[in-house]
Structure formats: C-alpha cells, structure tokens
Design an enzyme around this catalytic site. Structure first.
Site, PDB file in Angstrom:
ATOM      1  N   SER A  92      42.473 -21.054 -10.348  1.00  0.00           N
ATOM      2  CA  SER A  92      41.201 -21.614 -10.827  1.00  0.00           C
ATOM      3  C   SER A  92      40.373 -20.558 -11.555  1.00  0.00           C
ATOM      4  O   SER A  92      40.517 -19.355 -11.322  1.00  0.00           O
ATOM      5  CB  SER A  92      40.378 -22.144  -9.652  1.00  0.00           C
ATOM      6  OG  SER A  92      41.124 -23.065  -8.900  1.00  0.00           O
TER       7      SER A  92
HETATM    8  N1  SAH Z   1      43.905 -21.850  -4.680  1.00  0.00           N
HETATM    9  C1  SAH Z   1      44.903 -21.473  -5.677  1.00  0.00           C
HETATM   10  C2  SAH Z   1      44.953 -22.421  -6.851  1.00  0.00           C
HETATM   11  C3  SAH Z   1      45.659 -23.611  -6.473  1.00  0.00           C
HETATM   12  S1  SAH Z   1      46.356 -24.663  -7.692  1.00  0.00           S
HETATM   13  C4  SAH Z   1      44.720 -20.055  -6.156  1.00  0.00           C
HETATM   14  O1  SAH Z   1      43.780 -19.381  -5.734  1.00  0.00           O
HETATM   15  O2  SAH Z   1      45.565 -19.612  -6.940  1.00  0.00           O
HETATM   16  C5  SAH Z   1      46.718 -25.993  -6.568  1.00  0.00           C
HETATM   17  C6  SAH Z   1      47.900 -25.764  -5.670  1.00  0.00           C
HETATM   18  O3  SAH Z   1      47.962 -26.866  -4.785  1.00  0.00           O
HETATM   19  C7  SAH Z   1      49.228 -25.722  -6.421  1.00  0.00           C
HETATM   20  O4  SAH Z   1      49.881 -24.521  -6.153  1.00  0.00           O
HETATM   21  C8  SAH Z   1      49.979 -26.927  -5.847  1.00  0.00           C
HETATM   22  O5  SAH Z   1      51.362 -26.721  -5.723  1.00  0.00           O
HETATM   23  C9  SAH Z   1      49.321 -27.087  -4.487  1.00  0.00           C
HETATM   24  N2  SAH Z   1      49.474 -28.414  -3.860  1.00  0.00           N
HETATM   25  C10 SAH Z   1      49.519 -29.632  -4.457  1.00  0.00           C
HETATM   26  N3  SAH Z   1      49.652 -30.604  -3.525  1.00  0.00           N
HETATM   27  C11 SAH Z   1      49.698 -29.974  -2.312  1.00  0.00           C
HETATM   28  C12 SAH Z   1      49.829 -30.426  -0.960  1.00  0.00           C
HETATM   29  N4  SAH Z   1      49.956 -31.729  -0.640  1.00  0.00           N
HETATM   30  N5  SAH Z   1      49.824 -29.506   0.021  1.00  0.00           N
HETATM   31  C13 SAH Z   1      49.709 -28.171  -0.256  1.00  0.00           C
HETATM   32  N6  SAH Z   1      49.591 -27.696  -1.506  1.00  0.00           N
HETATM   33  C14 SAH Z   1      49.575 -28.575  -2.522  1.00  0.00           C
END
Ligand code: SAH
Length: 240
Positions: A92
C-alpha cells in the site's frame, strides 16, 4: 548540421538514463533515511494528510520500506504510491499504511491481527508499536517471503501464517485490534467475533472500483461502524 530533438523525447530519455544509473549505484542507508524523513514530512504529517500520532510517525520514519519492495523498485520505495510486490499483489501507499495504523490507536501492550501480510511492511510498522503482531497471507510464497524478510530484519514479535484470513486466527483471539489489507464484499463475522470488547478493526469493504475504509469499534454486543476514506485494495480471496 544541427539536429533538433524535441524536448518531449529528451526528458523521458534523461529520466530513463538516470534511473538505470541510480539502479547500478545502490543508495546508502543514510540516503534511504533521508528519503524516509521527507516521506514522513511531506506525505504523512503535511496539512491535508494530517497524521498526528507521534509513535506512528516515528515508526514510519524507522521501518526500511525499501527492504520490502522488489530490488528494481527500491528507488521508488518512498514515493507517494502503492508498488507491485509480485503475484499480482501490491504494497500500500505509505499514507494508507500510516492512516490505517493511526486509526487502530495502537498501544504498547496490544496484540494485533493483520489479514493480508503481502510484503510484511505493514506488519513491521505495527510491530514497532505493539507487543505482538499475528499476520495471515493466503498466497503461500508471499507468506514465506514476508516471514523471511521480517526475520532477517529483526522483527521478532511478528508471527506469519499461510492461509485464508477470513476465518481469523482463533487460537490467539481475542485481539486488541484487527487490520485488514484486502477488501471483502462484507465484513467477515469471524473477525468481529475475535475482536475484544472495546477493540478496533480497520477494514476496506466493497468491489475494486467502489471501496470504503471502515473503522469498527466493538462495545459488548454492539459494533459501531464509521466510513473513513474511499480506497482501492486488492479483493479478499477465499480458500477453495
Ligand atoms: N499489508 C501488505 C499489503 C497487502 S496487499 C503490505 O504491507 O505489503 C493484500 C494481500 O492480501 C495480498 O498479499 C493478498 O494475497 C492477501 N489476501 C487476499 N485475500 C486474503 C485472505 N483471504 N487471507 C489472507 N490474505 C489475503
């Protein structure tokens, strides 16, 4: 003969030359430190952005975001934008990380659950502010990479689980706060159930082109819900 080359062609050429030169000379820790300081002043604390929590600003000034982005994008690590981290996912924008962290009102003794580990950067920022961070990532190689990066950088109070975060992490519940960094269509009830009485959850909800970030506060059996910002997160996937 004088060849006139249009400025519109020269500028992108110079930019790409500079970028490749910069890539070949990795910035020093001192240069990254200076970029982080500017990021905090101009993107987070500046009027209009208004992040005020001193501990959150200090954590954002400390955690090396460039360590959590692909090497080829390190020079962009402190720019005001999300960046790709592989597997179709993104880290993000720094402002969104700081905003969501501030909304949780993190306290030193808190135990926090994150859904969507991604690069591990948000977990690292939180780990500077609370006692323990539990974080769940559904894409196994991303979970393993974030776990290795967090360990390499010494963030020892973060535990990473590969799996579907929709169900939360009942073994460690209740949590003082929960941060969700992927967007479901509806607020997952297992997560509300795993929030302690008085706890806070920050979560984006809705389809990719129309999401709102909600702040939830649990008071007994009641959940107070407040829309804070329009946002754009990757969708929350569900395990098959
Ligand atoms: N917080 C992260 C950014 C996350 S992007 C950072 O600091 O880099 C969102 C993430 O959520 C992605 O990696 C995606 O694979 C994950 N995601 C999507 N659905 C999910 C679920 N049901 N459970 C866990 N992770 C999930």
């Amino acid at each position: 003969m004088i060849v006139l080359v249009h400025r519109a062609l020269i500028v992108p050429l110079l930019v790409s030359l500079c970028l490749s030169a910069c890539d070949s000379q990795p910035a020093t820790d001192a240069e990254f430190f200076a970029k982080r300081k500017t990021m905090v002043e101009e993107q987070l604390a500046a009027p209009g952005r208004d992040i005020e929590n001193r501990r959150v600003l200090d954590a954002m000034a400390t955690v090396p975001r460039h360590e959590f982005v692909p090497k080829a994008l390190r020079n962009l690590a402190y720019s005001d934008e999300p960046l790709p981290i592989g597997y179709g996912q993104t880290i993000s924008q720094p402002f969104i990380v700081a905003f969501m962290t501030e909304q949780l009102d993190p306290k030193p003794a808190d135990r926090v659950l994150e859904i969507g580990t991604g690069s591990g950067y948000q977990a690292a920022v939180l780990s500077r502010l609370v006692a323990k961070v539990y974080t769940i990532e559904i894409i196994e190689p991303l979970a393993r990479r974030a776990e290795a990066d967090l360990k390499r950088l010494g963030y020892n109070n973060v535990e990473v689980l590969a799996g579907d975060g929709y169900q939360g992490w009942p073994d460690h519940a209740p949590f003082d706060s929960i941060i969700v960094t992927c967007a479901p269509d509806q607020i997952p009830q297992p997560l509300v159930a795993q929030l302690r009485d008085g706890g806070r959850m920050i979560i984006p909800v809705g389809p990719p082109d129309n999401q709102q970030l909600y702040l939830l506060q649990k008071h007994g059996t009641k959940v107070e819900q407040q829309a804070t910002l329009p946002v754009r997160f990757v969708p929350m996937k569900r395990a098959q």
